[in-house]
Design an enzyme around this catalytic site. Structure first.
Site, PDB file in Angstrom:
ATOM      1  N   GLU A 250       0.892  -1.175   0.000  1.00  0.00           N
ATOM      2  CA  GLU A 250       0.000   0.000   0.000  1.00  0.00           C
ATOM      3  C   GLU A 250       0.920   1.213   0.000  1.00  0.00           C
ATOM      4  O   GLU A 250       1.614   1.464   0.982  1.00  0.00           O
ATOM      5  CB  GLU A 250      -0.886   0.023   1.253  1.00  0.00           C
ATOM      6  N   CYS A 284      -1.823   9.364   2.547  1.00  0.00           N
ATOM      7  CA  CYS A 284      -1.564   8.805   1.223  1.00  0.00           C
ATOM      8  C   CYS A 284      -2.596   9.293   0.218  1.00  0.00           C
ATOM      9  O   CYS A 284      -2.305   9.448  -0.958  1.00  0.00           O
ATOM     10  CB  CYS A 284      -1.575   7.288   1.295  1.00  0.00           C
TER      11      CYS A 284
HETATM   12  P1  NAD Z   1       8.428   4.497   4.649  1.00  0.00           P
HETATM   13  O1  NAD Z   1       8.404   3.853   3.306  1.00  0.00           O
HETATM   14  O2  NAD Z   1       9.561   5.372   4.983  1.00  0.00           O
HETATM   15  O3  NAD Z   1       8.375   3.388   5.813  1.00  0.00           O
HETATM   16  C1  NAD Z   1       7.318   2.475   5.951  1.00  0.00           C
HETATM   17  C2  NAD Z   1       7.811   1.250   6.714  1.00  0.00           C
HETATM   18  O4  NAD Z   1       8.762   0.537   5.946  1.00  0.00           O
HETATM   19  C3  NAD Z   1       8.514   1.607   8.030  1.00  0.00           C
HETATM   20  O5  NAD Z   1       8.153   0.650   9.000  1.00  0.00           O
HETATM   21  C4  NAD Z   1       9.978   1.497   7.670  1.00  0.00           C
HETATM   22  O6  NAD Z   1      10.830   1.208   8.749  1.00  0.00           O
HETATM   23  C5  NAD Z   1       9.963   0.342   6.691  1.00  0.00           C
HETATM   24  N1  NAD Z   1      11.080   0.337   5.757  1.00  0.00           N
HETATM   25  C6  NAD Z   1      11.803   1.392   5.304  1.00  0.00           C
HETATM   26  N2  NAD Z   1      12.723   0.974   4.407  1.00  0.00           N
HETATM   27  C7  NAD Z   1      12.578  -0.372   4.316  1.00  0.00           C
HETATM   28  C8  NAD Z   1      13.203  -1.383   3.528  1.00  0.00           C
HETATM   29  N3  NAD Z   1      14.183  -1.090   2.685  1.00  0.00           N
HETATM   30  N4  NAD Z   1      12.772  -2.652   3.637  1.00  0.00           N
HETATM   31  C9  NAD Z   1      11.749  -2.964   4.466  1.00  0.00           C
HETATM   32  N5  NAD Z   1      11.126  -2.061   5.246  1.00  0.00           N
HETATM   33  C10 NAD Z   1      11.521  -0.775   5.158  1.00  0.00           C
HETATM   34  O7  NAD Z   1       7.032   5.273   4.777  1.00  0.00           O
HETATM   35  P2  NAD Z   1       6.608   6.398   5.863  1.00  0.00           P
HETATM   36  O8  NAD Z   1       7.380   7.631   5.580  1.00  0.00           O
HETATM   37  O9  NAD Z   1       6.622   5.811   7.214  1.00  0.00           O
HETATM   38  O10 NAD Z   1       5.064   6.613   5.493  1.00  0.00           O
HETATM   39  C11 NAD Z   1       4.629   7.567   4.567  1.00  0.00           C
HETATM   40  C12 NAD Z   1       4.368   6.924   3.220  1.00  0.00           C
HETATM   41  O11 NAD Z   1       3.380   5.910   3.365  1.00  0.00           O
HETATM   42  C13 NAD Z   1       3.798   7.895   2.195  1.00  0.00           C
HETATM   43  O12 NAD Z   1       4.403   7.650   0.961  1.00  0.00           O
HETATM   44  C14 NAD Z   1       2.317   7.544   2.164  1.00  0.00           C
HETATM   45  O13 NAD Z   1       1.675   7.885   0.968  1.00  0.00           O
HETATM   46  C15 NAD Z   1       2.366   6.068   2.376  1.00  0.00           C
HETATM   47  N6  NAD Z   1       1.093   5.581   2.897  1.00  0.00           N
HETATM   48  C16 NAD Z   1       0.318   4.769   2.122  1.00  0.00           C
HETATM   49  C17 NAD Z   1      -0.934   4.343   2.574  1.00  0.00           C
HETATM   50  C18 NAD Z   1      -1.831   3.456   1.753  1.00  0.00           C
HETATM   51  O14 NAD Z   1      -2.750   2.841   2.321  1.00  0.00           O
HETATM   52  N7  NAD Z   1      -1.651   3.345   0.442  1.00  0.00           N
HETATM   53  C19 NAD Z   1      -1.370   4.730   3.829  1.00  0.00           C
HETATM   54  C20 NAD Z   1      -0.534   5.556   4.608  1.00  0.00           C
HETATM   55  C21 NAD Z   1       0.691   5.956   4.134  1.00  0.00           C
END
Ligand code: NAD
Length: 489
Positions: A250, A284
């Site tokens: 997502e 998002c």
């Molecule tokens: P992020 O991608 O920085 O991190 C999300 C999660 O992934 C965290 O737990 C992080 O530690 C982990 N992570 C980071 N790098 C990783 C890797 N290489 N391998 C595995 N795990 C890893 O996202 P964020 O900044 O916490 O959240 C904001 C983002 O989330 C925005 O882009 C937003 O649009 C998106 N978002 C999407 C939805 C949806 O339902 N589509 C909902 C909310 C937020």
């Protein structure tokens, strides 16, 4: 143009990021003040996975009714801790308290919705035939699933994967965002107090390195991820040769909102301001690009600007309550400021400037910029309170502009006729397409997901049940009964 960074901050008193993660320790900080919120060890990857593997067969063997009952007890535990959880979410990610409370309501509401969804989406089916016995369709859990949570909804969005995964009989490893471990820990404790073992639903704090290690671990059967497109792509790449692992992604959006003919300018402005600036633009589904019919432009933009001017931004517990809090950390605020300047210096015209009143804290005002004259608009998700405006003269151009993105999460049409909405619905590429409704605030009773860079065709929300279990088709008869009708000597 990308505000996100994952490198550790320098050891100064003013935090650049609201988390530091080392190989052994994680610390999170309050965006509104810079104060430390949480400190603890990061999860041991092998040990966590081994515990989950040991625990899941017994959990999967429980009757479904037992797992559902435990989820209802979990909802009651969240009710008891509602204020504590809301206050922690508000502190740890900076959203206003009123909004953090509504996040907690969503956590509670998820349980009944997920129970209904499991029954509807993954119900057992049987087709009886006198000659061929029974054809049964039942569902089985995958095994051990890791849930990687984002910072912006640290309880609700992780929970939106955890509850359906547990109902289906999976063991869950929950790695919250490194920027919100404290909120994640309170959530995890509610599961444990409800009677779900700490091995079946494990709290596993850590940062990107721990997330990546869980993704790659042999003992993990699937990854339920909510976060940025860049991270989602890296997970997908890491598992490119592992079709056996379930991957639900997502991701973000560069969501369009089109304003066509409407006499209801005040309502239109409220929908636009809500969609662009709720949660300080850190949703998002937030509207990033406002596409406006040129004949409506002056009237709409003066209403939107007037309303955005009235938006209070402040600390989560301020009185009167703010509409929006700070963004998550100074690095995000720096990135957004840089992005706004980039748009300005490449042909954008500020309608409302991005203001950062405290140099050392990540508070940002709502900002609006007309980018119609820009030649190459970067198609990136600016995860903060910046709304880009594009002026168009006909409806086909509006649809083309709405689709001028690699993402495809949410899109809204404000105004227009039913025929125009039909054209919009049919031609706009997104997983959520609304009419006279905001882009944000998807219904719990509907699937929630996007196309393009917004997801991998595994929507969450009501359809989470689909990826938490796999269907097994079984032809069944109590006794063997068979004849070979042709081709025998
Ligand atoms: P992020 O991608 O920085 O991190 C999300 C999660 O992934 C965290 O737990 C992080 O530690 C982990 N992570 C980071 N790098 C990783 C890797 N290489 N391998 C595995 N795990 C890893 O996202 P964020 O900044 O916490 O959240 C904001 C983002 O989330 C925005 O882009 C937003 O649009 C998106 N978002 C999407 C939805 C949806 O339902 N589509 C909902 C909310 C937020």
């Amino acid at each position: 143009m990308n505000g996100a960074t994952t490198s550790p901050p320098p050891a100064t008193s003013i935090r650049e990021l609201n988390a530091t993660v080392t190989r052994t320790e994680l610390v999170s900080y309050e965006p509104a003040t810079g104060a430390e919120v949480w400190r603890g060890p990061v999860a041991d990857i092998d040990e966590t996975v081994a515990r989950a593997r040991r625990a899941w067969p017994a959990w999967a063997a429980q009757p479904l009714s037992t797992r559902m009952e435990l989820m209802r007890r979990f909802a009651n535990e969240v009710r008891k801790d509602a204020e504590k959880l809301a206050a922690m979410i508000a502190r740890e990610v900076g959203k206003p308290l009123w909004e953090a409370r509504s996040e907690v309501d969503s956590v509670i509401g998820k349980v009944e919705v997920s129970i209904r969804a499991y029954a509807e989406r993954t119900a057992q089916r049987k087709l009886d035939s006198a000659l061929q016995g029974t054809m049964a369709v039942r569902h089985k859990p995958h095994g051990v699933l890791v849930v990687l949570g984002p910072f912006n909804y640290p309880a609700h969005l992780a929970n939106a994967h955890i509850v359906p995964a547990l109902i289906a009989g999976n063991a869950v490893i929950f790695k919250p965002s490194e920027r919100a471990p404290a909120s994640g820990e309170i959530l995890a404790r509610c599961f444990h107090r409800a009677g779900i073992s700490a091995a079946v639903m494990q709290f596993a704090p850590g940062g990107p390195a721990q997330g990546a290690a869980f993704v790659a671990h042999e003992g993990v059967d699937g990854v339920l991820f909510t976060g940025s497109a860049n991270t989602g792509i890296s997970i997908n790449r890491r598992l490119a040769a592992r079709p056996d692992k379930l991957v639900a992604l997502e991701m973000g959006g560069n969501n369009p909102m089109v304003v066509w003919d409407t006499p209801k300018l005040t309502d239109a402005a409220a929908l636009i301001v809500q969609s662009a600036f709720a949660t300080t633009g850190q949703r998002c589904t937030a509207a990033r690009r406002l596409i406006v019919r040129d004949t409506m432009y002056d009237a709409v933009m003066s209403e939107v600007k007037a309303l955005a001017d009235r938006v209070i931004f402040g600390a989560p517990f301020d009185e009167p309550a703010p509409f929006m809090g700070p963004v998550i950390d100074n690095a995000a605020a720096d990135g957004l400021t840089e992005s706004f300047l980039y748009l300005l210096s490449h042909g954008g015209r500020a309608i409302k400037h991005l203001v950062r009143p405290h140099e050392t804290l990540p508070f940002l005002s709502p900002a609006i910029i007309d980018v119609t004259a820009m030649k190459d608009r970067p198609d990136v998700e600016l995860f903060g309170p910046i709304l880009q405006v594009i002026r168009v003269s006909d409806f086909d151009e509006a649809i083309a502009q709405a689709n001028a993105t690699r993402f495809g999460l949410a899109a809204s049409l404000i105004g227009g006729t039913p025929q125009e909405y039909n054209r919009f619905w049919a031609n706009v590429r997104a997983g959520i397409v609304n009419w006279n409704r905001p882009t944000i605030g998807p219904s719990h009773a509907a699937p929630m997901g996007g196309i393009g860079l917004s997801g991998n065709h595994r929507p969450t929300g009501y359809y989470a049940a689909d990826y938490c279990a796999y269907p097994v088709a079984s032809g069944e008869m109590e006794q063997p009964r068979a004849v070979i009708g042709v081709g025998l000597k």
